[in-house]
Design an enzyme around this catalytic site. Structure first.
Site, PDB file in Angstrom:
ATOM      1  N   LYS A   6      41.264  43.506  49.168  1.00 47.97           N
ATOM      2  CA  LYS A   6      41.679  43.382  50.575  1.00 47.97           C
ATOM      3  C   LYS A   6      42.831  44.314  50.924  1.00 47.97           C
ATOM      4  O   LYS A   6      42.926  44.803  52.052  1.00 47.97           O
ATOM      5  CB  LYS A   6      42.050  41.934  50.915  1.00 47.97           C
ATOM      6  CG  LYS A   6      43.020  41.273  49.953  1.00 47.97           C
ATOM      7  CD  LYS A   6      42.281  40.513  48.878  1.00 47.97           C
ATOM      8  CE  LYS A   6      43.216  39.997  47.808  1.00 47.97           C
ATOM      9  NZ  LYS A   6      42.633  38.986  46.963  1.00 47.97           N
ATOM     10  N   VAL A  32      37.952  38.375  51.121  1.00 48.90           N
ATOM     11  CA  VAL A  32      38.488  37.356  52.035  1.00 48.90           C
ATOM     12  C   VAL A  32      37.972  35.977  51.646  1.00 48.90           C
ATOM     13  O   VAL A  32      36.761  35.737  51.609  1.00 48.90           O
ATOM     14  CB  VAL A  32      38.090  37.653  53.506  1.00 48.90           C
ATOM     15  CG1 VAL A  32      38.705  36.623  54.440  1.00 48.90           C
ATOM     16  CG2 VAL A  32      38.511  39.053  53.910  1.00 48.90           C
ATOM     17  N   LYS A  36      43.845  39.761  54.545  1.00 44.34           N
ATOM     18  CA  LYS A  36      42.534  39.134  54.796  1.00 44.34           C
ATOM     19  C   LYS A  36      42.341  38.892  56.294  1.00 44.34           C
ATOM     20  O   LYS A  36      41.267  39.150  56.845  1.00 44.34           O
ATOM     21  CB  LYS A  36      42.450  37.811  54.027  1.00 44.34           C
ATOM     22  CG  LYS A  36      42.469  37.999  52.522  1.00 44.34           C
ATOM     23  CD  LYS A  36      42.715  36.692  51.782  1.00 44.34           C
ATOM     24  CE  LYS A  36      42.748  36.907  50.287  1.00 44.34           C
ATOM     25  NZ  LYS A  36      43.223  35.743  49.524  1.00 44.34           N
TER      26      LYS A  36
HETATM   27  P1  NAP Z   1      43.337  41.328  37.194  1.00 44.19           P
HETATM   28  O1  NAP Z   1      42.927  40.106  36.473  1.00 44.19           O
HETATM   29  O2  NAP Z   1      44.765  41.719  37.177  1.00 44.19           O
HETATM   30  O3  NAP Z   1      42.439  42.528  36.637  1.00 44.19           O
HETATM   31  C1  NAP Z   1      42.645  43.838  37.048  1.00 44.19           C
HETATM   32  C2  NAP Z   1      41.778  44.727  36.174  1.00 44.19           C
HETATM   33  O4  NAP Z   1      41.909  46.077  36.611  1.00 44.19           O
HETATM   34  C3  NAP Z   1      42.175  44.715  34.703  1.00 44.19           C
HETATM   35  O5  NAP Z   1      41.047  44.686  33.905  1.00 44.19           O
HETATM   36  C4  NAP Z   1      42.921  46.018  34.512  1.00 44.19           C
HETATM   37  O6  NAP Z   1      42.796  46.548  33.204  1.00 44.19           O
HETATM   38  C5  NAP Z   1      42.209  46.899  35.495  1.00 44.19           C
HETATM   39  N1  NAP Z   1      43.042  47.994  35.950  1.00 44.19           N
HETATM   40  C6  NAP Z   1      44.235  47.942  36.577  1.00 44.19           C
HETATM   41  N2  NAP Z   1      44.684  49.171  36.820  1.00 44.19           N
HETATM   42  C7  NAP Z   1      43.782  50.033  36.323  1.00 44.19           C
HETATM   43  C8  NAP Z   1      43.700  51.438  36.226  1.00 44.19           C
HETATM   44  N3  NAP Z   1      44.677  52.215  36.692  1.00 44.19           N
HETATM   45  N4  NAP Z   1      42.612  51.968  35.643  1.00 44.19           N
HETATM   46  C9  NAP Z   1      41.640  51.199  35.168  1.00 44.19           C
HETATM   47  N5  NAP Z   1      41.666  49.858  35.208  1.00 44.19           N
HETATM   48  C10 NAP Z   1      42.729  49.287  35.774  1.00 44.19           C
HETATM   49  O7  NAP Z   1      42.929  41.258  38.730  1.00 44.19           O
HETATM   50  P2  NAP Z   1      41.836  40.318  39.394  1.00 44.19           P
HETATM   51  O8  NAP Z   1      42.451  38.999  39.687  1.00 44.19           O
HETATM   52  O9  NAP Z   1      40.589  40.396  38.628  1.00 44.19           O
HETATM   53  O10 NAP Z   1      41.684  41.049  40.815  1.00 44.19           O
HETATM   54  C11 NAP Z   1      40.929  42.212  40.978  1.00 44.19           C
HETATM   55  C12 NAP Z   1      40.733  42.485  42.450  1.00 44.19           C
HETATM   56  O11 NAP Z   1      40.083  41.363  43.040  1.00 44.19           O
HETATM   57  C13 NAP Z   1      42.020  42.678  43.243  1.00 44.19           C
HETATM   58  O12 NAP Z   1      41.772  43.565  44.308  1.00 44.19           O
HETATM   59  C14 NAP Z   1      42.273  41.283  43.804  1.00 44.19           C
HETATM   60  O13 NAP Z   1      43.056  41.309  44.982  1.00 44.19           O
HETATM   61  C15 NAP Z   1      40.870  40.864  44.114  1.00 44.19           C
HETATM   62  N6  NAP Z   1      40.648  39.426  44.207  1.00 44.19           N
HETATM   63  C16 NAP Z   1      41.059  38.610  43.202  1.00 44.19           C
HETATM   64  C17 NAP Z   1      40.784  37.246  43.280  1.00 44.19           C
HETATM   65  C18 NAP Z   1      41.205  36.290  42.220  1.00 44.19           C
HETATM   66  O14 NAP Z   1      41.038  35.084  42.407  1.00 44.19           O
HETATM   67  N7  NAP Z   1      41.748  36.760  41.084  1.00 44.19           N
HETATM   68  C19 NAP Z   1      40.112  36.747  44.397  1.00 44.19           C
HETATM   69  C20 NAP Z   1      39.705  37.621  45.402  1.00 44.19           C
HETATM   70  C21 NAP Z   1      39.972  38.966  45.296  1.00 44.19           C
HETATM   71  P3  NAP Z   1      43.365  45.797  31.891  1.00 44.19           P
HETATM   72  O15 NAP Z   1      42.631  44.487  31.824  1.00 44.19           O
HETATM   73  O16 NAP Z   1      43.028  46.678  30.775  1.00 44.19           O
HETATM   74  O17 NAP Z   1      44.825  45.632  32.139  1.00 44.19           O
HETATM   75  N1  HSE Z   2      45.696  35.879  45.146  1.00 43.47           N
HETATM   76  C1  HSE Z   2      44.638  35.484  45.998  1.00 43.47           C
HETATM   77  C2  HSE Z   2      44.806  34.019  46.372  1.00 43.47           C
HETATM   78  C3  HSE Z   2      43.312  35.684  45.313  1.00 43.47           C
HETATM   79  O1  HSE Z   2      45.641  33.342  45.786  1.00 43.47           O
HETATM   80  O2  HSE Z   2      44.120  33.564  47.275  1.00 43.47           O
HETATM   81  C4  HSE Z   2      42.162  35.502  46.243  1.00 43.47           C
HETATM   82  O3  HSE Z   2      42.113  36.526  47.189  1.00 43.47           O
END
Ligand code: NAP
Ligand code: HSE
Length: 428
Positions: free
Chosen positions: A107, A134, A207
């Protein structure tokens, strides 16, 4: 059999691993539903050696997400790294340049660069899909773009950050302060890499700005979102609000008014018995009001591995089926630049202040409010402790400007100690 849809996945954290698991575990179901196999060609993350709890040995590895995005054996670039600039932006642009469709959960990237990316994608005949960006697992982008396409939207609002709702509701349930609850939210995979985005209201603001764009046919305007986080919300406020029949929520509201587009993401009070008031934990809720449909309420898990991966997979399946439409529901070139409303729609407010035990103190507060044109609807005073009594007020509808005049006036009297707390009460 039809050609497989070949993915390149950058980011193997909470969401990326969730997506890999679904592709591995539901291969037959996905083929059946989309009419073609959905496969992973290559992956990328920062650390190649990390044990991620899934078997990744069948996929090619790229250290550089830009290289991954350009690979010949990738049809769809799936960006799950996060960040509004850096590798997420560079690799998304590289993917579009290389003629790939893009699916993302990011987002922040779209809130800041959505218009530019949409123009680029549409000029190249590519799609960018971002359901997971979102409200996690809730298919709200689909609801607005597809199911409600025949409606003129009046208002979109909701609780869109799982971390904040988790912290606020756990504070109420456990009596702990929000700092102590960070770890719990983190273990559930809710937090952004920078948690200030969550508690500062920025993530939810991102969002809201995306929903506004689809709802009102306007260019994404994240800078136009009036933002406030939950950092200053105390246990005292949560308990006092409950005593008055409300719950504190980090609530987003977007509506097109005669004064322009109003977008707010801030802690608000909502009636405890309303659907929004009853939301617990990491659950999100989005309320949409359309001229034909009336009000609809969407509720579900707003964050975490499974729900977010579910939303990413919905987008991937749409691309596999050949289902394509513009990024914000209408061609990017037709999105208007909406004027920003300079003031919020009037509303009732909740005020909490610490009143000194002196003759006339309460009268002074009432008189300052009256002089500013702010009318009191309800009031409650609690017992004095050390000559200070907590006082709660609910005002009638007022403008924020009049309220600010009153708050300044109250703080300048000797009737209270400290600055009064004011929270908007949202009509839902
Ligand atoms: P996360 O657990 O922190 O994972 C991020 C991943 O990206 C990790 O695998 C990391 O590698 C990799 N990464 C970071 N920088 C990088 C780079 N420069 N080159 C290559 N790989 C890289 O994050 P997440 O929670 O999965 O979130 C990912 C996305 O989804 C974000 O945009 C977040 O806003 C969105 N999102 C998350 C959620 C949620 O509930 N978590 C919900 C909705 C949307 P390493 O593992 O090797 O460090
Ligand atoms: N950090 C976000 C939350 C993940 O807490 O809602 C989902 O977008």
């Amino acid at each position: 059999m039809s050609q497989p849809l070949r993915l390149g996945i950058a980011g193997l954290g909470t969401v990326g691993v969730g997506v890999v698991k679904i592709i591995q575990q539901q291969a037959d179901l996905l083929t059946m539903r989309t009419g073609r196999p959905v496969t992973i060609s290559a992956i990328s993350a920062r650390s190649r050696g990390k044990d991620r709890g899934v078997d990744l040995s069948a996929y090619a590895w790229e250290d550089d997400p830009v290289a991954l995005a350009k690979r010949d054996d990738v049809d769809v670039y799936v960006e799950l790294m996060g960040g509004s600039n850096g590798p997420a932006k560079a690799s998304t642009l590289a993917a579009l340049d290389a003629g790939k469709d893009v699916v993302t959960a990011n987002k922040a990237l779209l809130a800041l660069h959505g218009q530019m990316l949409a123009e680029k994608a549409e000029a190249a005949g590519r799609v960018i899909r971002y359901e997971a960006a979102v409200a996690g697992g809730i298919p709200v982008i689909k609801a607005l773009t597809e199911g409600l396409a025949g409606n003129k939207i009046a208002r979109v609002m909701g609780v869109m950050n799982g971390t904040c709702n988790y912290i606020l509701t756990r504070m109420e349930a456990t009596g702990q302060g929000y700092n102590a609850l960070f770890d719990e939210a983190n273990k559930l995979g809710y937090l952004e890499a920078d948690p200030n985005l969550d508690v500062g209201g920025i993530d939810a603001g991102h969002k809201l700005s995306l929903l506004s764009s689809i709802a009102f046919g306007t260019q994404v305007d994240f800078d136009g979102v009036e933002l406030e986080g939950i950092q200053r919300i105390t246990l005292e406020d949560i308990r006092a609000a409950a005593d008055m029949g409300y719950r504190v929520k980090l609530l987003g509201v977007a509506q097109m008014t005669e004064r322009g587009l109003e977008q707010r993401m801030s802690p608000c009070l909502v009636p405890a018995d309303s659907p929004l008031g009853q939301l617990e934990g990491g659950t999100n809720m989005v309320v949409i009001e359309g001229d034909s449909v009336g009000q609809i309420v969407l509720r579900g898990a707003g964050a975490g591995e499974g729900p977010t991966a579910s939303a990413v997979m919905g987008d991937i399946c749409d691309v596999a089926r050949g289902f394509r439409y513009p990024v914000f529901g209408q061609p990017a070139s037709t999105l208007a630049q909406a004027p920003r409303a300079q003031s919020a729609t009037p509303a009732p407010y909740y005020l909490r202040m610490s009143l000194r035990d002196k003759p006339g103190a309460l009268a002074k507060v009432a008189s300052v409010l009256g002089e500013a044109g702010v009318s009191i609807h309800r009031m409650r005073q609690y017992d004095h402790v050390d000559d200070i009594a907590p006082v709660l007020l609910v005002t009638h509808e007022t403008t924020r400007a009049d309220l600010d005049t009153a708050l300044e006036g109250i703080a300048n009297t000797d009737a209270v100690t400290g600055a009064p707390v004011a929270l908007r009460i949202e009509t839902v």
